[in-house]
Design a protein around this motif. Structure first.
Motif, PDB file in Angstrom:
ATOM      1  N   PRO A  32       0.837  -1.209   0.000  1.00  0.00           N
ATOM      2  CA  PRO A  32       0.000   0.000   0.000  1.00  0.00           C
ATOM      3  C   PRO A  32       0.871   1.256   0.000  1.00  0.00           C
ATOM      4  N   VAL A  33       0.383   2.285  -0.671  1.00  0.00           N
ATOM      5  CA  VAL A  33       1.091   3.563  -0.673  1.00  0.00           C
ATOM      6  C   VAL A  33       0.881   4.253   0.670  1.00  0.00           C
ATOM      7  N   LEU A  34       1.700   5.254   0.926  1.00  0.00           N
ATOM      8  CA  LEU A  34       1.581   6.032   2.155  1.00  0.00           C
ATOM      9  C   LEU A  34       0.410   7.006   2.030  1.00  0.00           C
ATOM     10  N   ASN A  35      -0.268   7.248   3.117  1.00  0.00           N
ATOM     11  CA  ASN A  35      -1.348   8.228   3.127  1.00  0.00           C
ATOM     12  C   ASN A  35      -0.775   9.640   3.228  1.00  0.00           C
ATOM     13  N   THR A  36      -1.538  10.602   2.750  1.00  0.00           N
ATOM     14  CA  THR A  36      -1.013  11.967   2.705  1.00  0.00           C
ATOM     15  C   THR A  36      -0.704  12.531   4.087  1.00  0.00           C
ATOM     16  N   ALA A  37      -1.457  12.163   5.103  1.00  0.00           N
ATOM     17  CA  ALA A  37      -1.234  12.736   6.435  1.00  0.00           C
ATOM     18  C   ALA A  37       0.134  12.335   6.995  1.00  0.00           C
ATOM     19  N   GLU A  38       0.517  11.069   6.858  1.00  0.00           N
ATOM     20  CA  GLU A  38       1.838  10.682   7.363  1.00  0.00           C
ATOM     21  C   GLU A  38       2.954  11.196   6.467  1.00  0.00           C
ATOM     22  N   ILE A  39       2.725  11.241   5.165  1.00  0.00           N
ATOM     23  CA  ILE A  39       3.725  11.827   4.260  1.00  0.00           C
ATOM     24  C   ILE A  39       3.974  13.283   4.640  1.00  0.00           C
ATOM     25  N   HIS A  40       2.892  14.015   4.856  1.00  0.00           N
ATOM     26  CA  HIS A  40       2.987  15.430   5.189  1.00  0.00           C
ATOM     27  C   HIS A  40       3.738  15.628   6.509  1.00  0.00           C
ATOM     28  N   THR A  41       3.441  14.794   7.486  1.00  0.00           N
ATOM     29  CA  THR A  41       4.109  14.890   8.780  1.00  0.00           C
ATOM     30  C   THR A  41       5.592  14.561   8.647  1.00  0.00           C
ATOM     31  N   ILE A  42       5.918  13.509   7.904  1.00  0.00           N
ATOM     32  CA  ILE A  42       7.324  13.158   7.668  1.00  0.00           C
ATOM     33  C   ILE A  42       8.034  14.311   6.972  1.00  0.00           C
ATOM     34  N   GLU A  43       7.363  14.930   6.006  1.00  0.00           N
ATOM     35  CA  GLU A  43       7.970  16.066   5.297  1.00  0.00           C
ATOM     36  C   GLU A  43       8.340  17.182   6.273  1.00  0.00           C
ATOM     37  N   HIS A  44       7.430  17.540   7.167  1.00  0.00           N
ATOM     38  CA  HIS A  44       7.701  18.603   8.138  1.00  0.00           C
ATOM     39  C   HIS A  44       8.857  18.223   9.070  1.00  0.00           C
ATOM     40  N   LEU A  45       8.835  17.000   9.558  1.00  0.00           N
ATOM     41  CA  LEU A  45       9.877  16.577  10.502  1.00  0.00           C
ATOM     42  C   LEU A  45      11.229  16.414   9.812  1.00  0.00           C
ATOM     43  N   ALA A  46      11.237  15.874   8.600  1.00  0.00           N
ATOM     44  CA  ALA A  46      12.494  15.726   7.853  1.00  0.00           C
ATOM     45  C   ALA A  46      13.085  17.095   7.538  1.00  0.00           C
ATOM     46  N   ALA A  47      12.235  18.034   7.137  1.00  0.00           N
ATOM     47  CA  ALA A  47      12.727  19.385   6.847  1.00  0.00           C
ATOM     48  C   ALA A  47      13.350  20.003   8.090  1.00  0.00           C
ATOM     49  N   THR A  48      12.719  19.814   9.230  1.00  0.00           N
ATOM     50  CA  THR A  48      13.265  20.320  10.485  1.00  0.00           C
ATOM     51  C   THR A  48      14.617  19.686  10.772  1.00  0.00           C
ATOM     52  N   TYR A  49      14.683  18.371  10.631  1.00  0.00           N
ATOM     53  CA  TYR A  49      15.949  17.678  10.892  1.00  0.00           C
ATOM     54  C   TYR A  49      17.050  18.142   9.942  1.00  0.00           C
ATOM     55  N   LEU A  50      16.745  18.169   8.657  1.00  0.00           N
ATOM     56  CA  LEU A  50      17.759  18.514   7.653  1.00  0.00           C
ATOM     57  C   LEU A  50      18.236  19.958   7.793  1.00  0.00           C
ATOM     58  N   ARG A  51      17.330  20.882   8.093  1.00  0.00           N
ATOM     59  CA  ARG A  51      17.714  22.295   8.260  1.00  0.00           C
ATOM     60  C   ARG A  51      18.648  22.505   9.436  1.00  0.00           C
TER      61      ARG A  51
END
Length: 146
Positions: A32-51
């Motif tokens: 199954p593909v990832l749902n948008t809510a977890e993708i969106h949350t991962i995006e925010h957290l990954a951006a925070t980590y990477l920055r």
């Protein structure tokens, strides 16, 4: 294609090389593909980590989801191979798996769809990718199949 870290492409702009990584979290057309809510949350957290990563923060050009919802793209300034960022991805997905508190940027003033977040599922996805892929990654998960 197995979940893994793959160099998707390398682009050259002047004297600079940009490396695009395919961070494949699920098996395309088999899981199954990832749902948008977890993708969106991962995006925010990954951006925070990477920055905030001392080594890579000035090299990050982009991090975001794939349209097919089976993973993410990471673009770094520099000429890299997949093996070069394994530790970075292990650390980033550990950060996401272990994150507690309010998701950074999850407010109307910061995000155009701040209500579409799911931290528990983002943590689950990050933990699964970390445990099943990143911590024991093999060559067949670092290079696209021939």
């Amino acid at each position: 294609l197995l979940p893994g870290i793959y160099v998707s492409r390398k682009d050259h702009i002047g004297n600079e090389t940009l490396t695009t990584f395919d961070l494949r979290v699920t098996r395309p057309n088999q899981e199954p593909v990832l749902n948008t809510a977890e993708i969106h949350t991962i995006e925010h957290l990954a951006a925070t980590y990477l920055r905030n990563n001392e080594t890579y923060k000035d090299k990050v050009v982009y991090f975001g989801p794939m349209g097919c919802r089976t993973g993410f793209y990471l673009i770094l300034g520099g000429d890299y191979e997949s093996k070069d960022i394994v530790t970075l991805m292990q650390d980033m997905f550990t950060f996401i798996r272990d994150f507690e508190g309010e998701v950074p940027g999850a407010a109307a003033r910061d995000c155009g769809n701040y209500l579409d977040m799911n931290l528990p599922m983002a943590k689950y996805v990050a933990g699964k990718y970390l445990e099943n892929t990143l911590l024991n990654i093999g060559e067949n998960q670092l290079n696209y199949p021939a």
